[in-house]
Design a protein around this motif. Structure first.
Motif, PDB file in Angstrom:
ATOM      1  N   VAL A  31       0.837  -1.199   0.000  1.00 13.05           N
ATOM      2  CA  VAL A  31       0.000   0.000   0.000  1.00 13.05           C
ATOM      3  C   VAL A  31       0.874   1.252   0.000  1.00 13.05           C
ATOM      4  O   VAL A  31       0.591   2.228  -0.707  1.00 13.05           O
ATOM      5  N   ALA A  32       1.950   1.236   0.796  1.00 14.31           N
ATOM      6  CA  ALA A  32       2.854   2.384   0.844  1.00 14.31           C
ATOM      7  C   ALA A  32       3.545   2.603  -0.496  1.00 14.31           C
ATOM      8  O   ALA A  32       3.625   3.737  -0.992  1.00 14.31           O
ATOM      9  N   VAL A  33       4.035   1.534  -1.101  1.00 12.36           N
ATOM     10  CA  VAL A  33       4.690   1.652  -2.410  1.00 12.36           C
ATOM     11  C   VAL A  33       3.682   2.108  -3.467  1.00 12.36           C
ATOM     12  O   VAL A  33       4.008   2.896  -4.360  1.00 12.36           O
ATOM     13  N   GLY A  34       2.442   1.623  -3.347  1.00 12.65           N
ATOM     14  CA  GLY A  34       1.400   2.088  -4.262  1.00 12.65           C
ATOM     15  C   GLY A  34       1.190   3.588  -4.126  1.00 12.65           C
ATOM     16  O   GLY A  34       0.946   4.284  -5.123  1.00 12.65           O
ATOM     17  N   ILE A 169     -11.089   0.830  -6.435  1.00 11.80           N
ATOM     18  CA  ILE A 169     -11.317  -0.622  -6.382  1.00 11.80           C
ATOM     19  C   ILE A 169     -10.005  -1.341  -6.072  1.00 11.80           C
ATOM     20  O   ILE A 169      -9.951  -2.263  -5.242  1.00 11.80           O
ATOM     21  N   HIS A 170      -8.942  -0.905  -6.732  1.00 11.54           N
ATOM     22  CA  HIS A 170      -7.614  -1.504  -6.538  1.00 11.54           C
ATOM     23  C   HIS A 170      -7.149  -1.352  -5.089  1.00 11.54           C
ATOM     24  O   HIS A 170      -6.735  -2.327  -4.448  1.00 11.54           O
ATOM     25  N   LEU A 171      -7.245  -0.142  -4.552  1.00 13.63           N
ATOM     26  CA  LEU A 171      -6.771   0.121  -3.193  1.00 13.63           C
ATOM     27  C   LEU A 171      -7.653  -0.562  -2.151  1.00 13.63           C
ATOM     28  O   LEU A 171      -7.144  -1.188  -1.207  1.00 13.63           O
ATOM     29  N   LEU A 172      -8.966  -0.460  -2.306  1.00 16.53           N
ATOM     30  CA  LEU A 172      -9.862  -1.018  -1.288  1.00 16.53           C
ATOM     31  C   LEU A 172      -9.809  -2.541  -1.266  1.00 16.53           C
ATOM     32  O   LEU A 172      -9.992  -3.154  -0.213  1.00 16.53           O
TER      33      LEU A 172
END
Length: 346
Positions: A31-34, A169-172
């Motif tokens: 998540v952080a790298v995203g 959608i990707h993050l959740l």
């Protein structure tokens, strides 16, 4: 859900729980790298999805030039980075973050699938948990697919960015997977302590807290996707007023889905609704597990401060990344608190 029965000697709930926690740590890192990938505008730098060969970056100048030439065909380069004078060296920088983000996704897939197969073959998975572990594996696969759909939404001659809907959608999906990993690991730890323990239930309060937090995370994803964090660099007012001006020509619902000023406003003030419900959850579990209560309070407290700092610094890269990172920790802490409340109910 099928309740796990009394495990046999081959069952290893504690070992499986530790493995799931390790995967959860990787998801938080993902998540952080995203967040870095998003904030450095790196997401569209790789225009193809190659599940296997894509793990190897370009190794020669000719390969680098071919990748750069492919990037030059999309709207982001033609309308944004190209006119700004992007060089091959600049391109290599944004390519690295998108490549690393995808590589970390592959690592997480292997870190889940290989141990799962090993535990399965060794018959170490307690009864009733195989379907849940397979579901978590499927969520990981969906996460990769959603990531590509997100990238593809921005790869054309007119778009300069990905769809904020696909980004959310990707993050959740990643955050839901994180919560599932933590919840399942906690169920397994409870089973290790008591062979007759049942999985925790989702209580009414937990469902409410989860729903309120979901809305806040969704708004946060839309803020990221629309660069709405740049809509204001002041707090608590925006444009010198509490409610900013926004495009209301197509109605409030359309604006709440598309207008960066209104979405930014909703995200910064819905946060306090989320805080109120998180406090209720923390108070509910304080007498059962004080550490979980402290974790929830600490996570949302730091998250609020980072959110304000992100706004007031004009979305400074590392502050914004920390905001997303702590958001993932808040999801994990909330899942912990919800599990404690549900374990008592079970």
């Amino acid at each position: 859900m099928v309740s796990p029965s009394i495990s046999t000697d081959t069952n290893r709930p504690r070992a499986i729980a530790r493995w799931l926690f390790a995967v959860a740590v990787l998801v938080v890192a993902m998540v952080a790298v995203g967040g870095i990938t998003r904030l450095t505008e790196s997401g569209l730098s790789i225009t193809e999805w190659k599940p296997v060969t894509g793990a190897i970056p370009p190794l020669s100048e000719a390969q680098w030039q071919a990748e750069f030439d492919a990037y030059k065909q999309i709207g982001e380069y033609r309308q944004v980075t190209g006119p700004a004078g992007m060089t091959l060296a600049d391109y290599k920088f944004i390519y690295f973050w998108e490549w690393f983000h995808r590589l970390l996704g592959r690592i997480i897939g292997l870190a889940f699938a290989v141990p799962l197969a090993w535990f399965w073959i060794r018959k170490a998975i307690p009864a009733g948990y195989k379907p849940r572990l397979v579901a978590l594996l499927a969520l990981g696969g969906m996460q990769g697919a959603f990531g590509w759909f997100m990238v593809r939404s921005g790869i054309n001659e007119t778009s300069t960015d990905v769809s904020h809907f696909w980004l959310s959608i990707h993050l959740l999906t990643a955050l839901f997977t994180l919560a599932g990993l933590v919840w399942t690991a906690l169920d397994l730890l409870a089973l290790d302590r008591d062979k007759s323990a049942r999985p925790a239930r989702i209580t009414g309060l937990a469902a409410l807290v989860g729903g309120v937090l979901f809305v806040q995370l969704l708004l946060g994803a839309w803020v990221a996707g629309l660069d709405a964090g740049l809509a204001s660099d002041t707090w608590p007012l925006m444009q010198g007023r509490l409610v900013p001006e926004y495009d209301a020509s197509r109605g409030f619902v359309w604006a709440a889905l598309h207008d960066p000023f209104l979405i930014h406003f909703l995200h910064r003030w819905w946060a306090w609704v989320a805080v109120a419900f998180l406090i209720l959850l923390a108070r509910k579990v304080r007498g059962i597990e004080r550490r979980a209560s402290i974790a929830i309070h600490s996570a949302f407290g730091v998250q609020i401060l980072l959110g304000i700092a992100t706004v007031m610094t004009g979305v400074a890269l590392w502050i914004a990344v920390l905001h997303q990172f702590v958001g993932a920790l808040l999801v994990a802490a909330t899942a912990w608190g919800m599990h404690i409340a549900g374990r008592r109910a079970a």
